[in-house]
Design a protein around this motif. Sequence first.
Motif, PDB file in Angstrom:
ATOM      1  N   GLY A 155      77.106  50.716  28.393  1.00 27.01           N
ATOM      2  CA  GLY A 155      78.407  51.082  29.192  1.00 27.01           C
ATOM      3  C   GLY A 155      79.516  50.189  28.899  1.00 27.01           C
ATOM      4  O   GLY A 155      79.535  49.498  27.940  1.00 27.01           O
ATOM      5  N   ASN A 156      80.338  50.052  29.939  1.00 29.41           N
ATOM      6  CA  ASN A 156      81.635  49.487  29.704  1.00 29.41           C
ATOM      7  C   ASN A 156      81.640  47.734  29.414  1.00 29.41           C
ATOM      8  O   ASN A 156      82.230  47.577  28.167  1.00 29.41           O
ATOM      9  N   VAL A 157      80.754  47.252  30.006  1.00 31.52           N
ATOM     10  CA  VAL A 157      80.695  45.728  30.107  1.00 31.52           C
ATOM     11  C   VAL A 157      80.116  45.307  28.751  1.00 31.52           C
ATOM     12  O   VAL A 157      80.392  44.608  27.813  1.00 31.52           O
ATOM     13  N   TYR A 158      78.951  46.061  28.361  1.00 32.83           N
ATOM     14  CA  TYR A 158      78.263  45.695  27.143  1.00 32.83           C
ATOM     15  C   TYR A 158      78.801  46.096  25.770  1.00 32.83           C
ATOM     16  O   TYR A 158      78.771  45.635  24.746  1.00 32.83           O
ATOM     17  N   ALA A 159      79.556  47.220  25.991  1.00 34.64           N
ATOM     18  CA  ALA A 159      80.261  47.685  24.979  1.00 34.64           C
ATOM     19  C   ALA A 159      81.373  46.558  24.289  1.00 34.64           C
ATOM     20  O   ALA A 159      81.670  46.250  23.334  1.00 34.64           O
ATOM     21  N   ASP A 160      82.017  46.242  25.332  1.00 29.20           N
ATOM     22  CA  ASP A 160      83.055  44.988  25.193  1.00 29.20           C
ATOM     23  C   ASP A 160      82.354  43.764  24.630  1.00 29.20           C
ATOM     24  O   ASP A 160      82.978  43.242  23.496  1.00 29.20           O
ATOM     25  N   GLU A 161      81.168  43.405  25.114  1.00 33.67           N
ATOM     26  CA  GLU A 161      80.613  42.266  24.647  1.00 33.67           C
ATOM     27  C   GLU A 161      80.065  42.673  23.191  1.00 33.67           C
ATOM     28  O   GLU A 161      80.185  41.463  22.147  1.00 33.67           O
ATOM     29  N   ILE A 162      79.566  43.668  22.927  1.00 32.29           N
ATOM     30  CA  ILE A 162      79.102  43.923  21.456  1.00 32.29           C
ATOM     31  C   ILE A 162      80.415  43.985  20.619  1.00 32.29           C
ATOM     32  O   ILE A 162      80.274  43.131  19.511  1.00 32.29           O
ATOM     33  N   MET A 205      78.409  48.775  37.132  1.00 33.39           N
ATOM     34  CA  MET A 205      77.396  49.859  37.034  1.00 33.39           C
ATOM     35  C   MET A 205      76.148  49.322  36.265  1.00 33.39           C
ATOM     36  O   MET A 205      76.430  48.658  35.213  1.00 33.39           O
ATOM     37  N   PRO A 206      74.851  49.549  36.815  1.00 33.32           N
ATOM     38  CA  PRO A 206      73.969  49.049  35.921  1.00 33.32           C
ATOM     39  C   PRO A 206      73.792  49.960  34.535  1.00 33.32           C
ATOM     40  O   PRO A 206      73.922  50.984  34.528  1.00 33.32           O
ATOM     41  N   GLU A 207      73.578  48.929  33.476  1.00 37.17           N
ATOM     42  CA  GLU A 207      73.399  49.558  32.054  1.00 37.17           C
ATOM     43  C   GLU A 207      72.098  49.194  31.803  1.00 37.17           C
ATOM     44  O   GLU A 207      71.225  48.768  32.334  1.00 37.17           O
ATOM     45  N   LEU A 208      71.712  49.529  30.487  1.00 35.00           N
ATOM     46  CA  LEU A 208      70.348  49.523  29.862  1.00 35.00           C
ATOM     47  C   LEU A 208      69.670  48.172  30.297  1.00 35.00           C
ATOM     48  O   LEU A 208      68.630  48.167  30.618  1.00 35.00           O
ATOM     49  N   PRO A 209      70.210  47.146  30.054  1.00 38.13           N
ATOM     50  CA  PRO A 209      69.547  45.693  30.675  1.00 38.13           C
ATOM     51  C   PRO A 209      69.026  45.459  31.862  1.00 38.13           C
ATOM     52  O   PRO A 209      68.036  45.167  32.215  1.00 38.13           O
ATOM     53  N   GLU A 210      69.969  45.933  32.823  1.00 35.93           N
ATOM     54  CA  GLU A 210      69.802  46.012  34.043  1.00 35.93           C
ATOM     55  C   GLU A 210      68.441  46.932  34.373  1.00 35.93           C
ATOM     56  O   GLU A 210      67.443  46.889  35.338  1.00 35.93           O
ATOM     57  N   ILE A 211      68.536  48.207  33.840  1.00 39.58           N
ATOM     58  CA  ILE A 211      67.594  49.023  34.078  1.00 39.58           C
ATOM     59  C   ILE A 211      66.177  48.815  33.453  1.00 39.58           C
ATOM     60  O   ILE A 211      65.177  48.991  34.150  1.00 39.58           O
ATOM     61  N   THR A 212      66.263  48.061  32.542  1.00 40.31           N
ATOM     62  CA  THR A 212      65.020  47.524  31.918  1.00 40.31           C
ATOM     63  C   THR A 212      64.235  46.511  33.062  1.00 40.31           C
ATOM     64  O   THR A 212      63.074  46.523  33.260  1.00 40.31           O
ATOM     65  N   ASN A 213      65.414  45.713  33.466  1.00 45.02           N
ATOM     66  CA  ASN A 213      64.500  45.003  34.737  1.00 45.02           C
ATOM     67  C   ASN A 213      64.205  45.474  35.952  1.00 45.02           C
ATOM     68  O   ASN A 213      62.993  45.138  36.648  1.00 45.02           O
ATOM     69  N   PHE A 214      64.649  46.887  36.201  1.00 43.87           N
ATOM     70  CA  PHE A 214      64.228  47.464  37.197  1.00 43.87           C
ATOM     71  C   PHE A 214      62.891  48.113  37.112  1.00 43.87           C
ATOM     72  O   PHE A 214      62.057  48.089  37.847  1.00 43.87           O
ATOM     73  N   LYS A 215      62.865  48.587  35.791  1.00 43.15           N
ATOM     74  CA  LYS A 215      61.576  48.993  35.301  1.00 43.15           C
ATOM     75  C   LYS A 215      60.313  48.010  35.392  1.00 43.15           C
ATOM     76  O   LYS A 215      59.294  48.409  35.719  1.00 43.15           O
ATOM     77  N   SER A 216      60.657  46.896  34.981  1.00 38.13           N
ATOM     78  CA  SER A 216      59.744  45.848  35.058  1.00 38.13           C
ATOM     79  C   SER A 216      59.294  45.543  36.675  1.00 38.13           C
ATOM     80  O   SER A 216      58.135  45.322  36.742  1.00 38.13           O
ATOM     81  N   PHE A 217      60.320  45.699  37.322  1.00 35.57           N
ATOM     82  CA  PHE A 217      59.990  45.373  38.897  1.00 35.57           C
ATOM     83  C   PHE A 217      59.428  46.551  39.417  1.00 35.57           C
ATOM     84  O   PHE A 217      58.127  46.108  40.164  1.00 35.57           O
TER      85      PHE A 217
END
Length: 261
Positions: free
Chosen positions: A167-174, A1-13
């Motif tokens: 989300g799930n992925v970045y929570a695990d990384e943090i 699922m797209p999380e904050l970083p991916e949405i930031t890159n969508f915004k730039s696009f």
Amino acid sequence: MPELPEITNFKSFLTETVLDKEIIEVEFPETKLLQASTTDFKKALLNNKFTGAQQLGKYLFLRTNKKKSLVFHFGMTGKFEVYQHNETPKHTHLLIRFRDSSHLAFVCVRKLGKIYLADGLEEFRKEQGLGKHALDLEEDEFQEIVQEKKGGVKSALTDQHFISGIGNVYADEILFQSEVHPKTRVEKLSEKEIKRLFDQMHEVLNTAIKKEGERSEFPSNYLSRSRKEGADCPKCSGKISMIKVSGRSTYFCPKCQKEKS
């Protein structure tokens, strides 16, 4: 699922590709994702222009010069396609044609995204009961949010009503970078651990933004590069384990992230 970083890159696009173009046609090949009527969407968008892009966690806003904002939530598979040809991409839910013959399509294969109209970001945030954008939080705000929560720390990080975007992925990384076990109860966190979580939240999310969400490009000590049960821990001689936390698959290193008794 797209999380904050991916949405930031969508915004730039989108900032680079669709702003200040006159909208001449709006189509809805599928309507399941729409959170307002097709009439309302057309009224807000036709003969209008997008004047800017904003982000609130996992939500992306396209402001128009008629005050309304077009808002996207991406679900598991939402993405944008901007193109010049006339062939509509498969699984398109919203198609916008511009005066310059370019097109913007919102594609969502699994149909779990949502498309809204909103009066503005802050109004939408309050209506939806969402927390502040994760990277806009100050340390004292983060500490207050964490201390107000009950239960597990991973649930606190991923609760969009308190913090928007993780989300799930970045929570695990943090948690991995902070050396905090994912089952740790919030009330057992020390002030030092809360500060470390705040610092790593910014570090991890900003790193992911810079790497455009390409996990293979993340630093060598990042869990996300080898997020798989039994994989070698990138920091020690341990092995990555997988457990369920609040129903979510959660990856961590038992050696680096000691469980508190």
